[in-house]
Write a protein that holds these residues in place. Structure first.
Motif, short mmCIF file in Angstrom:
data_model
loop_
_atom_site.label_atom_id
_atom_site.label_comp_id
_atom_site.label_asym_id
_atom_site.label_seq_id
_atom_site.Cartn_x
_atom_site.Cartn_y
_atom_site.Cartn_z
N GLN A 1 2.42 -2.70 7.61
CA GLN A 1 1.92 -1.35 7.36
C GLN A 1 1.48 -0.68 8.66
OE1 GLN A 1 -1.58 -1.15 4.86
NE2 GLN A 1 -1.11 0.93 4.20
N GLU B 1 4.67 0.56 10.38
CA GLU B 1 5.22 1.71 9.66
C GLU B 1 4.37 2.96 9.90
OE1 GLU B 1 5.27 0.31 5.67
OE2 GLU B 1 6.95 -1.07 5.99
N ARG C 1 5.16 6.55 11.93
CA ARG C 1 5.07 7.81 11.21
C ARG C 1 4.09 8.79 11.85
NH1 ARG C 1 4.41 5.89 6.36
NH2 ARG C 1 2.25 6.34 5.92
#
Length: 218
Positions: free
Chosen positions: A38, A41, A45
Motif C-alpha cells: 500500500q 501504491e 499515486r
C-alpha cells in the motif's frame, strides 16, 4: 509545503505521526499506509516529498517498499526515512543500500523528527556520524561481506576517493575539512563532485558506496 506519507502497520504509531505532521504549517499529510504494498501504491499515486517507512510490515517489508519507490523514475523527488525500533536494527543497512535517505528510531523526540523531515526534504541525508560509524562497523566486520566496487569508482580523483571514505566513516563536511586541513567549502565541493560522479542520490548512498567499494574498513 512538504508532503509526508506515513507507512506503519500499527494504528497508534500512524495516529501519533499524523498528529505531529498536521500540527506544522509547512507539512501536509499525503496519505497513510498499513503495509508495504500500500505504501508503494500510495507513493506512486500521491508522489510525496518524504515517506516515513516502518521496516517490519505485512505484505512486503519496508526495505522492499523502499527499493520499489527509489527505483521508480516518477518518484525521483521522493525521499524515504526508515523508522526502526533499534539503531542497529539488522535491516538498517539494507534499507540504506536500497536507497533510504536515513533512519530514525521510533523513540526520537518530536522536534527531532520534524527537523529530520525538513532536512531530508531538502535533499540532505539523515545520518548522524555516531550512528553511521556503528552501522558501517557492524556490517563491515561480517564474515560474509563481499566487496562490490562502484563501476564509476575509477572516475574519482585520489582526493575524492579519500573524501568518500571519510563520508563512509560518518564524518560531516567540517570534520572532513579538519582531517584533510582544507576549508569546509572545499570539503563540500569534493563531496558534491564525488556524488555527481557516482550518481549518488544523497550522502546516505555515498556511505553505502564507500562501504561496498572497500573505502571504509569499519
Amino acid at each position: 509545503m512538504i508532503r509526508v506519507l506515513i507507512a506503519d502497520d500499527q494504528d497508534l504509531v500512524r495516529l501519533g505521526l499524523r498528529a505531529l505532521v498536521e500540527s506544522e504549517d509547512d507539512l501536509a499529510l499525503a496519505g497513510e499506509a498499513a503495509d508495504g504494498l500500500q505504501a508503494v501504491e500510495l507513493a506512486r499515486r500521491v508522489r510525496p516529498d518524504v515517506v516515513l517507512m516502518d521496516i517490519r510490515m505485512p505484505g512486503i517489508d519496508g526495505i522492499e517498499a523502499t527499493r520499489r519507490i527509489v527505483a521508480d523514475p516518477d518518484l525521483t523527488g521522493t525521499r524515504v526515512v526508515v523508522l526502526t525500533t533499534f539503531e542497529l536494527d539488522e535491516y538498517v543497512f539494507d534499507a540504506l543500500r536500497h536507497g533510504a535517505s536515513g533512519f530514525l528510531t521510533k523513540d526520537t523526540r518530536p522536534a527531532e523528527l520534524l527537523r529530520a523531515i525538513r532536512l531530508v526534504a531538502e535533499g540532505e541525508a539523515l545520518l548522524s556520524p555516531s550512528v553511521t560509524r556503528r552501522v558501517v562497523r557492524e556490517f563491515a566486520t561480517r564474515p560474509s561481506r563481499v566487496l562490490r566496487p562502484h563501476p564509476r569508482l575509477g572516475a574519482l580523483t585520489d582526493r575524492e576517493r579519500q573524501v568518500v571514505g571519510l563520508v563512509g566513516e560518518g564524518l560531516n563536511n567540517e570534520e572532513i575539512a579538519a582531517r584533510l586541513v582544507v576549508s569546509p567549502a572545499t570539503a563540500r565541493t569534493h563531496v558534491s563532485r564525488a556524488m555527481g560522479k557516482l550518481g549518488a542520490r544523497d550522502r546516505a548512498q555515498l556511505v553505502v558506496f564507500a562501504y561496498q567499494s572497500g573505502l571504509v574498513s569499519g
